[in-house]
Design a protein around this motif. Sequence first.
Motif, PDB file in Angstrom:
ATOM      1  N   PRO A  42       0.923  -1.401   0.109  1.00 38.22           N
ATOM      2  CA  PRO A  42       0.008   0.063   0.070  1.00 38.22           C
ATOM      3  C   PRO A  42       0.909   1.341  -0.127  1.00 38.22           C
ATOM      4  N   GLU A  43       0.240   2.285  -0.648  1.00 41.35           N
ATOM      5  CA  GLU A  43       1.195   3.495  -0.708  1.00 41.35           C
ATOM      6  C   GLU A  43       1.607   4.170   0.469  1.00 41.35           C
ATOM      7  N   ALA A  44       0.647   4.045   1.525  1.00 40.49           N
ATOM      8  CA  ALA A  44       1.064   4.732   2.612  1.00 40.49           C
ATOM      9  C   ALA A  44       2.126   4.039   3.434  1.00 40.49           C
ATOM     10  N   GLU A  45       2.039   2.591   3.520  1.00 38.60           N
ATOM     11  CA  GLU A  45       3.033   2.064   3.848  1.00 38.60           C
ATOM     12  C   GLU A  45       4.564   2.010   3.209  1.00 38.60           C
ATOM     13  N   VAL A  46       4.500   2.253   1.907  1.00 42.67           N
ATOM     14  CA  VAL A  46       5.720   2.338   1.084  1.00 42.67           C
ATOM     15  C   VAL A  46       6.222   3.823   1.430  1.00 42.67           C
ATOM     16  N   GLN A  47       5.436   4.949   1.741  1.00 44.35           N
ATOM     17  CA  GLN A  47       5.976   6.191   2.245  1.00 44.35           C
ATOM     18  C   GLN A  47       6.533   6.137   3.567  1.00 44.35           C
ATOM     19  N   GLU A  48       5.947   5.373   4.566  1.00 38.07           N
ATOM     20  CA  GLU A  48       6.240   5.214   5.693  1.00 38.07           C
ATOM     21  C   GLU A  48       7.714   4.696   5.631  1.00 38.07           C
ATOM     22  N   ARG A  49       7.481   3.424   5.241  1.00 38.64           N
ATOM     23  CA  ARG A  49       9.058   2.562   5.196  1.00 38.64           C
ATOM     24  C   ARG A  49       9.864   3.396   4.571  1.00 38.64           C
ATOM     25  N   VAL A  50      10.065   3.914   3.353  1.00 40.23           N
ATOM     26  CA  VAL A  50      11.168   4.620   2.694  1.00 40.23           C
ATOM     27  C   VAL A  50      11.638   5.830   3.444  1.00 40.23           C
ATOM     28  N   LYS A  51      10.575   6.434   4.092  1.00 41.13           N
ATOM     29  CA  LYS A  51      11.295   7.586   4.873  1.00 41.13           C
ATOM     30  C   LYS A  51      11.976   7.038   6.106  1.00 41.13           C
ATOM     31  N   ALA A  52      11.647   5.815   6.626  1.00 42.44           N
ATOM     32  CA  ALA A  52      12.432   5.539   7.936  1.00 42.44           C
ATOM     33  C   ALA A  52      13.567   4.910   7.241  1.00 42.44           C
ATOM     34  N   ALA A  53      13.628   4.227   6.172  1.00 49.79           N
ATOM     35  CA  ALA A  53      14.951   3.705   5.698  1.00 49.79           C
ATOM     36  C   ALA A  53      15.974   4.884   5.486  1.00 49.79           C
ATOM     37  N   LEU A  54      15.559   5.735   4.492  1.00 44.22           N
ATOM     38  CA  LEU A  54      16.544   7.009   4.426  1.00 44.22           C
ATOM     39  C   LEU A  54      16.963   7.976   5.500  1.00 44.22           C
ATOM     40  N   ALA A  55      16.132   7.878   6.644  1.00 41.34           N
ATOM     41  CA  ALA A  55      16.316   8.407   7.773  1.00 41.34           C
ATOM     42  C   ALA A  55      17.591   7.706   8.500  1.00 41.34           C
ATOM     43  N   GLN A  56      17.596   6.153   8.237  1.00 42.93           N
ATOM     44  CA  GLN A  56      18.398   5.241   9.083  1.00 42.93           C
ATOM     45  C   GLN A  56      19.940   5.480   8.436  1.00 42.93           C
ATOM     46  N   VAL A  57      19.977   5.821   7.183  1.00 42.32           N
ATOM     47  CA  VAL A  57      21.230   6.086   6.225  1.00 42.32           C
ATOM     48  C   VAL A  57      21.513   7.736   6.011  1.00 42.32           C
ATOM     49  N   LYS A  58      20.758   8.431   6.824  1.00 40.85           N
ATOM     50  CA  LYS A  58      21.049   9.928   6.870  1.00 40.85           C
ATOM     51  C   LYS A  58      20.893  10.567   5.459  1.00 40.85           C
TER      52      LYS A  58
END
Length: 359
Positions: free
Chosen positions: A109-125
């Motif tokens: 789902p689009e909402a899940e994609v948005q949430e998980r991508v943002k979290a992953a990008l935050a983890q790698v700064k």
Amino acid sequence: MSTQVLLDLKNVNKVFGENHVLKHIDLQIERGKFITFLGPSGCGKTTLLRSIAGFYTIDEGEIWIDGKLVNDLPPYKRGTPMVFQEYALFPHMTVFDNVAYGLDIQKRPEAEVQERVKAALAQVKLTGLEERYPNQMSGGQQQRVAMARALVMNSPIILLDEPLSNLDAKLREEVRVELRSIQLELGLTVIYVTHDQLEALSMSDYIVVFNKGAIDQHGTPHEIYYKPRTRYVADFIGTTNFIDAVVRQTSGQTATVQYGSDGRMITLHTSEQVAVGENVLLCIRPESLRMNQPNAGDFIIEGTVSSSMFLGEKERYFLTGNHGAEWIVDAYDIGQQTFQGTVELRAAADKIHLIRITE
């Protein structure tokens, strides 16, 4: 099989033409550990990594991931995202779309994609760089995008194939620290392929040393460095000195050996089961030797300084022993003192490692 074991390799073999590139690989990898496959080019480490990922089909053996036999599963069903040496980013996609690619394939789902991508990008700064394209980013940033693309899949295991080899030395060290920090923070199981001994020693919980398609030794960085089981491992990991010796007496966990042209004796602690009269090798690291220090240990040999090299925190000396062997000695914090001519080399018994000659 223990529930702590996430990856279980049983008698894995792989042949390309006439080349037996993986030879009877048996290995168990625990959850939450950083494991490094280490060895020179052509030793089989990348072939094994790609076999685990499903890019190669093994000719014999079994690959179990999280209690499931995956031999016949395609890569996208194994849960083993891989970060390649060349990053393999899509040049026509933004950072966000590159990271989201695997989730889009799974039709999340689009909402899940948005949430998980943002979290992953935050983890790698990389927060705030979502709309950039790979050609607008440095090599280090591209490496982080590739890592985020693996992290976003929430897989229990991540495979890294020499991901830092394209970075300059300073950036490589920075990203190394970041990778280890992410792995520890998220409790990931990471398998990391490299030929760089320093990377392996500084990042790993366990190191697996490959030699011509087989595993020569696996253990903690300290075990691999200080207690190599073979000359190959001792020689490949860092710099070391070897000297031939003969076992003259054994008692429990000790062996008295004779070495050098003048037949000196020294008693060493060893876990190896050696026999009286057996030829062995003594392994001594350059930092364990002392020059012209009378109380520095019971191992004694003379050498003549051939040359030296200033390396900042240490001076590295190259010497010729009295029986022609070459020696390397690292001297730390010596100020302006230099050594010349003939010197006495000493080492403490607990700094000397005994290796059986099995080849």
